[in-house]
Design an enzyme around this catalytic site. Structure first.
Site, PDB file in Angstrom:
ATOM      1  N   ASN A 114       0.608  -1.212   0.033  1.00  0.00           N
ATOM      2  CA  ASN A 114       0.009  -0.422   0.021  1.00  0.00           C
ATOM      3  C   ASN A 114       0.974   1.275   0.204  1.00  0.00           C
ATOM      4  O   ASN A 114       1.852   0.910   0.550  1.00  0.00           O
ATOM      5  CB  ASN A 114      -1.519   0.002   0.825  1.00  0.00           C
ATOM      6  CG  ASN A 114      -0.692   0.736   2.517  1.00  0.00           C
ATOM      7  OD1 ASN A 114      -0.164   1.610   2.549  1.00  0.00           O
ATOM      8  ND2 ASN A 114      -0.024  -0.253   3.585  1.00  0.00           N
ATOM      9  N   PHE A 118      -1.833   7.922   4.836  1.00  0.00           N
ATOM     10  CA  PHE A 118      -2.291   9.450   5.509  1.00  0.00           C
ATOM     11  C   PHE A 118      -2.755   8.916   5.350  1.00  0.00           C
ATOM     12  O   PHE A 118      -3.209  10.395   5.682  1.00  0.00           O
ATOM     13  CB  PHE A 118      -1.682  10.121   6.237  1.00  0.00           C
ATOM     14  CG  PHE A 118      -0.354   9.278   7.366  1.00  0.00           C
ATOM     15  CD1 PHE A 118      -0.169   7.824   7.740  1.00  0.00           C
ATOM     16  CD2 PHE A 118       0.830  10.231   8.131  1.00  0.00           C
ATOM     17  CE1 PHE A 118       1.128   7.543   8.831  1.00  0.00           C
ATOM     18  CE2 PHE A 118       1.799   9.479   9.007  1.00  0.00           C
ATOM     19  CZ  PHE A 118       1.963   8.186   8.723  1.00  0.00           C
ATOM     20  N   SER A 187       5.960   4.822   7.999  1.00  0.00           N
ATOM     21  CA  SER A 187       5.584   4.865   7.129  1.00  0.00           C
ATOM     22  C   SER A 187       6.024   5.307   6.555  1.00  0.00           C
ATOM     23  O   SER A 187       6.416   6.305   5.896  1.00  0.00           O
ATOM     24  CB  SER A 187       4.259   5.604   7.488  1.00  0.00           C
ATOM     25  OG  SER A 187       3.423   5.823   5.786  1.00  0.00           O
ATOM     26  N   ASN A 189       4.974   6.106   3.102  1.00  0.00           N
ATOM     27  CA  ASN A 189       4.476   6.629   2.276  1.00  0.00           C
ATOM     28  C   ASN A 189       4.505   8.074   2.375  1.00  0.00           C
ATOM     29  O   ASN A 189       3.341   8.961   2.103  1.00  0.00           O
ATOM     30  CB  ASN A 189       2.927   6.152   2.112  1.00  0.00           C
ATOM     31  CG  ASN A 189       2.727   4.756   1.646  1.00  0.00           C
ATOM     32  OD1 ASN A 189       3.883   3.893   0.813  1.00  0.00           O
ATOM     33  ND2 ASN A 189       2.020   3.393   2.581  1.00  0.00           N
ATOM     34  N   THR A 190       5.321   8.711   3.297  1.00  0.00           N
ATOM     35  CA  THR A 190       4.944  10.309   3.887  1.00  0.00           C
ATOM     36  C   THR A 190       6.665  11.094   3.601  1.00  0.00           C
ATOM     37  O   THR A 190       6.879   9.900   4.389  1.00  0.00           O
ATOM     38  CB  THR A 190       4.653  10.550   5.039  1.00  0.00           C
ATOM     39  OG1 THR A 190       3.392  10.499   4.588  1.00  0.00           O
ATOM     40  CG2 THR A 190       4.563  12.338   5.354  1.00  0.00           C
ATOM     41  N   LYS A 229       6.208   3.925  17.418  1.00  0.00           N
ATOM     42  CA  LYS A 229       6.292   2.778  15.558  1.00  0.00           C
ATOM     43  C   LYS A 229       7.455   3.088  14.875  1.00  0.00           C
ATOM     44  O   LYS A 229       7.632   4.359  14.386  1.00  0.00           O
ATOM     45  CB  LYS A 229       4.801   3.106  15.012  1.00  0.00           C
ATOM     46  CG  LYS A 229       4.790   1.195  14.391  1.00  0.00           C
ATOM     47  CD  LYS A 229       3.071   1.354  13.749  1.00  0.00           C
ATOM     48  CE  LYS A 229       3.029   0.177  12.830  1.00  0.00           C
ATOM     49  NZ  LYS A 229       1.211  -0.217  12.466  1.00  0.00           N
ATOM     50  N   ASN A 267       6.483  -1.491  11.549  1.00  0.00           N
ATOM     51  CA  ASN A 267       5.837  -1.172  10.491  1.00  0.00           C
ATOM     52  C   ASN A 267       5.695  -1.574   9.018  1.00  0.00           C
ATOM     53  O   ASN A 267       6.623  -3.185   8.952  1.00  0.00           O
ATOM     54  CB  ASN A 267       5.952   0.620   9.615  1.00  0.00           C
ATOM     55  CG  ASN A 267       4.817   1.290   9.164  1.00  0.00           C
ATOM     56  OD1 ASN A 267       3.894   0.601   8.676  1.00  0.00           O
ATOM     57  ND2 ASN A 267       4.690   2.196  10.287  1.00  0.00           N
TER      58      ASN A 267
END
Length: 364
Positions: A114, A118, A187, A189-190, A229, A267
């Site tokens: 994915n 966020f 994450s 993805n940021t 995390k 993560n």
């Protein structure tokens, strides 16, 4: 037990686009969660209490953040037998996330990729949904209530040097409603988010969070733990740096945990080694599911070796069976979380994992 075996629902869900199936599932749970229809997916909760970070967990299996980003389905998820549920990640302002398509299944590997980014409705909507949840008032007499973790992050538009501002804004908003708060700095993805795991940046962030938490504790009369995390894509030196920083804020002078901080490992991963050549394997984003099991267990082992016996560790990544859940405990985790496994195996995985840990995990 569930009246609708997941084996019947899965082909229908897997026939849909992954994100569409995700949204359909959440919408359905949200609609059913305060009705007798919860019996279609509910599972009995294994009672296997453990105290961690000053909190009494009813059992050692929780839901990882990312499934219910807007906290719409807390009560429905509680019916699946979890000892604790973590919702989010929430950011101060609502944001759309990355362009679609942004979620991909790799069924041969029991995995997902994915790059959602966020996507959420923002802090105000999130807190309003948390306040509507009824799980704390409907717990059976004599049984400890399911615990709730609230996971916070930064907006994509916020410069990384101002990231702390976003985390503090979110901490202010969620603190009164959480049993614990998770600071998500891992994450993939940021943009630049994982740079917050470095020594100086992490020390500055945790210092600011610790100071704000003490202020909030004085105002509210409760002092809740903060979990950090982290990513699985860390070498041993990086893990040791993170552990040393956590110990500065999360342990007493004798090295024992002070119940102020904990760590969630891990993560999603950027590695594609375990899925090379599979359809969608080269999509950008975080890989979750079975391929992450060994990497996350390695991080847990290193953390436990560095942090000592009493520091709180939540293990997550690659749990698709009770045996996988026990392996997390054996690696050094106190409790575990699942997410991708729920998509592939259904709510029965919660019961299977909790029973396996109760039977085999206590001697770990």
């Amino acid at each position: 037990m569930s009246l609708l075996p997941y084996a019947f629902a899965r082909p229908f869900l897997f026939g849909m686009d992954p994100e569409a199936a995700h949204e359909f599932t959440l919408h359905s749970i949200a609609k059913m969660q305060h009705s007798p229809l919860t019996c279609l997916y509910s599972e009995p909760r294994v009672e296997d209490p453990v105290t961690l970070a000053g909190l009494r967990f009813p059992n050692r299996v929780g839901l990882a953040a990312g499934l219910d980003k807007n906290a719409r389905c807390i009560d429905g998820l509680a019916a699946m037998g979890f000892g604790f549920v973590e919702v989010g990640t929430v950011t101060p302002k609502g944001q759309q996330g990355n362009p679609k398509p942004r979620m991909f299944r790799l069924p041969k590997a029991n995995a997902l990729i994915n790059r959602l980014g966020f996507n959420n409705e923002g802090l105000d909507a999130f807190v309003a949904n948390v306040q509507r949840a009824r799980f704390r008032t409907t717990v059976s007499s004599g049984k400890p209530a399911m615990l709730l973790g609230l996971n916070i992050g930064k907006n994509a538009s916020t410069p990384i040097e101002r990231a702390t501002d976003d985390y503090l804004t979110c901490l202010d908003g969620v603190y009164p409603h959480a049993d614990y708060v998770t600071v998500n700095i891992s994450s993939p993805n940021t943009q630049n988010l994982r740079s917050l795991q470095s020594d100086a940046a992490l020390d500055a962030l945790l210092g600011a969070v610790a100071e704000r938490r003490e202020r909030l504790a004085q105002q509210s009369g409760k002092r809740i733990p903060i979990f950090l995390k982290i990513a699985p894509d860390l070498d041993d030196t990086q893990i040791e740096v993170i552990a040393a920083t956590l110990m500065r804020y999360g342990t007493n002078s004798d090295g024992s945990a002070n119940n102020a901080f904990g760590v969630i490992a891990t993560n999603t991963t950027l590695s594609r080694e375990a899925v090379a050549g599979m359809p969608h394997a080269e999509e950008t984003g975080g890989l979750s599911g079975s391929p992450v099991l060994h990497a996350s267990n390695h991080v847990i082992r290193r953390l436990r070796a560095c942090l000592g016996k009493s520091f709180p560790i939540i293990g997550v990544g690659g749990i698709l069976s009770g045996e996988d859940a026990v392996s997390k405990i054996q690696a050094g985790a106190n409790v575990v979380q699942i997410y991708t496994g729920l998509i592939y195996k259904g709510p029965g995985l919660v019961l299977e994992s909790a029973q396996a840990i109760k039977t085999h995990g206590h001697s770990a």
